[in-house]
Design a protein around this motif. Structure first.
Motif, mmCIF file in Angstrom:
data_model
loop_
_atom_site.group_PDB
_atom_site.id
_atom_site.type_symbol
_atom_site.label_atom_id
_atom_site.label_comp_id
_atom_site.label_asym_id
_atom_site.label_seq_id
_atom_site.Cartn_x
_atom_site.Cartn_y
_atom_site.Cartn_z
ATOM 1 N N VAL A 215 0.735 -1.264 -0.210
ATOM 2 C CA VAL A 215 0.065 -0.033 0.082
ATOM 3 C C VAL A 215 0.893 1.095 -0.077
ATOM 4 O O VAL A 215 2.008 1.208 0.519
ATOM 5 N N THR A 216 0.393 2.496 -0.489
ATOM 6 C CA THR A 216 0.758 3.730 -0.257
ATOM 7 C C THR A 216 0.062 4.743 0.472
ATOM 8 O O THR A 216 -1.263 4.326 0.257
ATOM 9 N N VAL A 217 0.742 5.423 1.081
ATOM 10 C CA VAL A 217 -0.267 6.550 1.998
ATOM 11 C C VAL A 217 0.133 7.824 1.338
ATOM 12 O O VAL A 217 1.114 8.413 1.014
ATOM 13 N N SER A 218 -0.740 8.941 1.398
ATOM 14 C CA SER A 218 -0.726 10.229 0.939
ATOM 15 C C SER A 218 -1.607 11.029 1.980
ATOM 16 O O SER A 218 -2.421 10.688 2.578
ATOM 17 N N ASP A 219 -1.168 12.426 1.903
ATOM 18 C CA ASP A 219 -2.050 13.428 2.726
ATOM 19 C C ASP A 219 -3.418 13.589 1.900
ATOM 20 O O ASP A 219 -4.375 14.077 2.602
ATOM 21 N N LEU A 220 -3.363 13.546 0.659
ATOM 22 C CA LEU A 220 -4.541 14.108 -0.017
ATOM 23 C C LEU A 220 -5.322 12.791 -0.500
ATOM 24 O O LEU A 220 -5.019 11.809 -1.166
ATOM 25 N N PRO A 221 -6.574 12.919 -0.879
ATOM 26 C CA PRO A 221 -7.443 11.984 -1.588
ATOM 27 C C PRO A 221 -6.935 11.559 -2.951
ATOM 28 O O PRO A 221 -6.285 12.488 -3.639
ATOM 29 N N ALA A 222 -7.255 10.353 -3.079
ATOM 30 C CA ALA A 222 -6.836 9.818 -4.358
ATOM 31 C C ALA A 222 -7.978 8.727 -5.073
ATOM 32 O O ALA A 222 -8.439 8.338 -4.155
ATOM 33 N N GLU A 223 -7.804 8.647 -6.158
ATOM 34 C CA GLU A 223 -8.884 7.280 -6.767
ATOM 35 C C GLU A 223 -8.560 6.109 -6.179
ATOM 36 O O GLU A 223 -7.379 5.764 -5.972
ATOM 37 N N HIS A 224 -9.393 5.278 -5.538
ATOM 38 C CA HIS A 224 -9.287 4.062 -5.102
ATOM 39 C C HIS A 224 -8.518 4.000 -3.895
ATOM 40 O O HIS A 224 -8.252 3.062 -3.180
ATOM 41 N N ALA A 225 -8.466 5.159 -3.162
ATOM 42 C CA ALA A 225 -7.652 5.283 -1.755
ATOM 43 C C ALA A 225 -8.737 5.654 -0.641
ATOM 44 O O ALA A 225 -9.903 6.287 -0.853
ATOM 45 N N SER A 226 -8.530 4.818 0.435
ATOM 46 C CA SER A 226 -9.512 4.827 1.506
ATOM 47 C C SER A 226 -8.932 5.781 2.594
ATOM 48 O O SER A 226 -7.721 5.811 2.889
ATOM 49 N N TYR A 227 -9.816 6.377 3.386
ATOM 50 C CA TYR A 227 -9.219 7.234 4.352
ATOM 51 C C TYR A 227 -8.869 6.439 5.579
ATOM 52 O O TYR A 227 -9.396 5.298 6.018
ATOM 53 N N ILE A 228 -7.853 7.058 6.297
ATOM 54 C CA ILE A 228 -7.221 6.161 7.447
ATOM 55 C C ILE A 228 -6.887 7.292 8.703
ATOM 56 O O ILE A 228 -6.787 8.333 8.514
ATOM 57 N N GLU A 229 -6.964 6.652 9.792
ATOM 58 C CA GLU A 229 -6.819 7.370 10.959
ATOM 59 C C GLU A 229 -6.324 6.524 12.009
ATOM 60 O O GLU A 229 -6.561 5.458 12.309
ATOM 61 N N THR A 230 -5.012 7.010 12.464
ATOM 62 C CA THR A 230 -4.167 6.237 13.402
ATOM 63 C C THR A 230 -3.741 7.089 14.597
ATOM 64 O O THR A 230 -3.444 8.283 14.362
ATOM 65 N N CYS A 231 -3.871 6.727 15.760
ATOM 66 C CA CYS A 231 -3.411 7.343 16.898
ATOM 67 C C CYS A 231 -2.277 6.680 17.515
ATOM 68 O O CYS A 231 -2.183 5.389 17.953
ATOM 69 N N TYR A 232 -1.458 7.633 18.124
ATOM 70 C CA TYR A 232 -0.254 6.862 18.818
ATOM 71 C C TYR A 232 0.462 7.850 19.795
ATOM 72 O O TYR A 232 0.172 8.952 19.849
ATOM 73 N N GLU A 233 0.789 7.035 20.983
ATOM 74 C CA GLU A 233 1.641 7.874 22.181
ATOM 75 C C GLU A 233 2.757 7.347 22.517
ATOM 76 O O GLU A 233 2.721 5.706 22.324
ATOM 77 N N PRO A 234 3.929 7.837 22.763
ATOM 78 C CA PRO A 234 5.226 7.152 23.254
ATOM 79 C C PRO A 234 5.115 6.447 24.454
ATOM 80 O O PRO A 234 4.506 6.865 25.383
ATOM 81 N N ALA A 235 5.514 5.018 24.493
ATOM 82 C CA ALA A 235 5.453 4.270 26.010
ATOM 83 C C ALA A 235 6.872 4.378 26.569
ATOM 84 O O ALA A 235 6.990 4.166 27.854
ATOM 85 N N ALA A 236 7.817 4.317 25.825
ATOM 86 C CA ALA A 236 9.200 4.410 26.204
ATOM 87 C C ALA A 236 10.060 4.828 25.133
ATOM 88 O O ALA A 236 9.924 4.465 24.027
ATOM 89 N N TRP A 237 11.374 5.258 25.607
ATOM 90 C CA TRP A 237 12.313 5.888 24.706
ATOM 91 C C TRP A 237 13.510 5.152 24.682
ATOM 92 O O TRP A 237 13.979 4.912 25.876
ATOM 93 N N TYR A 238 14.091 4.857 23.824
ATOM 94 C CA TYR A 238 15.470 4.028 23.568
ATOM 95 C C TYR A 238 16.242 4.799 22.792
ATOM 96 O O TYR A 238 15.930 5.583 21.824
ATOM 97 N N GLU A 239 17.637 4.488 22.891
ATOM 98 C CA GLU A 239 18.557 5.190 21.830
ATOM 99 C C GLU A 239 18.417 4.627 20.448
ATOM 100 O O GLU A 239 18.521 5.109 19.416
ATOM 101 N N GLU A 240 17.791 3.420 20.585
ATOM 102 C CA GLU A 240 17.483 2.655 19.263
ATOM 103 C C GLU A 240 16.352 2.843 18.711
ATOM 104 O O GLU A 240 15.999 2.367 17.553
ATOM 105 N N GLY A 241 15.277 3.883 19.309
ATOM 106 C CA GLY A 241 14.015 3.850 18.768
ATOM 107 C C GLY A 241 12.986 4.247 19.796
ATOM 108 O O GLY A 241 13.409 4.313 21.012
ATOM 109 N N THR A 242 11.674 4.153 19.385
ATOM 110 C CA THR A 242 10.667 4.485 20.456
ATOM 111 C C THR A 242 9.695 3.385 20.403
ATOM 112 O O THR A 242 9.251 2.626 19.353
ATOM 113 N N LEU A 243 9.322 2.954 21.674
ATOM 114 C CA LEU A 243 8.148 1.836 21.874
ATOM 115 C C LEU A 243 6.577 2.781 21.794
ATOM 116 O O LEU A 243 6.466 3.544 22.776
ATOM 117 N N LEU A 244 5.962 2.608 20.871
ATOM 118 C CA LEU A 244 4.798 3.242 20.835
ATOM 119 C C LEU A 244 3.400 2.409 21.071
ATOM 120 O O LEU A 244 3.385 1.237 20.873
#
Length: 330
Positions: free
Chosen positions: A205-234
């Motif tokens: 799949v590909t994601v964009s900010d603008l509507p496009a033909e055959h594209a479905s609207y998506i919504e995702t919510c995230y919050e950080p649970a822990a931080w590491y030097e190697e990345g973030t646990l969400l």
């Protein structure tokens, strides 16, 4: 003559659909002809086929045994049995399990063995379904996870429960949370939206900010649970539920999931494989929160079901935490 008494697991479906499952080799035109001629009767009366079956209804087939055998489905074969350790919750209507990474939720090819087959084997072993009952109701999953995503999968033990769970998922009346480890530092809770388009040829799949033909609207919510030097646990709440939504949406924001070969960063993935042996995406369907409910789901009303992280992912976080602690001390 053969009589079938409709059980609770079979109630709620149209008569014609039940007959198609019960006698799959007969053909729809033949079945409607038998209904018109009263060779198939419902509660002793002529039926049209659109009636909704109720528990206790009587179906009589005025066929020979040979004809019944000819049109019936083949007996259920052998099924693998799901290990009890993967069962998170179970009552007379619902089975909720913690799917391991590497297992398909449903078959992609006829030869595949998926979680659906393991669920069927488990329910057969426990006596919740019978081989004969599998002719008209085949247990399956109500929500699907990617092969290399672990975590919560919901299943109904009978048709009414499966339909109700699927409706809840469609109407988003239950909350679904995931845990994932992503590249980079994420310090703020965000609710992001976009448009997702799937390429069926590449299964990507590909994601964009603008509507496009055959594209479905998506919504995702995230919050950080822990931080590491190697990345973030969400901790991610899936508002909409589209194919590869979390993986592609986070990658689009510049924070791909560790171990994701399809949408992730190759060098980042290689570093995690070499250092921690991670050969799967760090994405886990962690928690489901049910709303207040009555009826067949009254036991699940306001209940939270949590799937613990697989041992490998838990150990990886422990290693990251130890390294971070050592870094802080120095």
């Amino acid at each position: 003559m053969k009589e079938i008494i409709i059980r609770e697991t079979e109630a709620g479906q149209r008569l014609d659909k039940f007959l198609n499952r019960c006698l799959p080799e007969a053909g729809k035109s033949f079945l409607y002809k038998m209904l018109r001629k009263k060779n198939i009767v419902l509660n002793g009366k002529k039926a049209e086929g659109k009636e909704l079956l109720k528990c206790g209804d009587s179906l009589k087939f005025f066929f020979s045994e040979e004809t019944m055998r000819k049109f019936s489905a083949a007996p259920a074969g052998e099924y693998p049995v799901l290990d009890q350790k993967y069962v998170l919750y179970e009552d007379e209507d619902v089975l909720i399990v913690n799917k391991p990474a590497g297992m398909l939720s449903q078959k992609a090819e006829q030869s595949d063995v998926s979680l659906a087959e393991y669920l069927t084997g488990y329910l057969l072993k426990e006596g919740a379904v019978t081989s004969e009952g599998l002719r008209v109701f085949q247990p399956g999953v109500c929500n699907r996870l990617d092969r290399n995503t672990s975590g919560i999968v919901l299943s109904g033990k009978h048709l009414a429960a499966a339909r109700e769970l699927s409706l809840m998922l469609k109407q988003r009346t239950m909350k679904k949370y995931y845990l994932c480890l992503v590249q980079g530092t994420v310090q703020e809770t965000r609710r992001i939206a976009g448009y997702l388009r799937k390429n069926p040829k590449t299964n990507k799949v590909t994601v964009s900010d603008l509507p496009a033909e055959h594209a479905s609207y998506i919504e995702t919510c995230y919050e950080p649970a822990a931080w590491y030097e190697e990345g973030t646990l969400l901790k991610v709440e899936l508002i909409t539920g589209r194919t590869h939504q979390i993986r592609s949406h986070l990658a689009y924001t510049g924070h791909p999931i560790a171990g994701d070969v399809k949408y992730g960063n190759r060098k980042y993935n290689q570093r995690f494989e070499k250092a921690y042996g991670l050969r799967r995406q760090f994405l886990h369907a962690w928690q489901v929160v049910f709303p207040e409910m009555e009826g067949i789901f009254k036991n699940l009303s306001s209940k939270t079901i949590t799937a613990p992280l697989p041992d490998q992912l838990e150990r990886l976080l422990e290693q990251l935490h130890r390294q971070e602690s050592l870094h802080e001390k120095s």
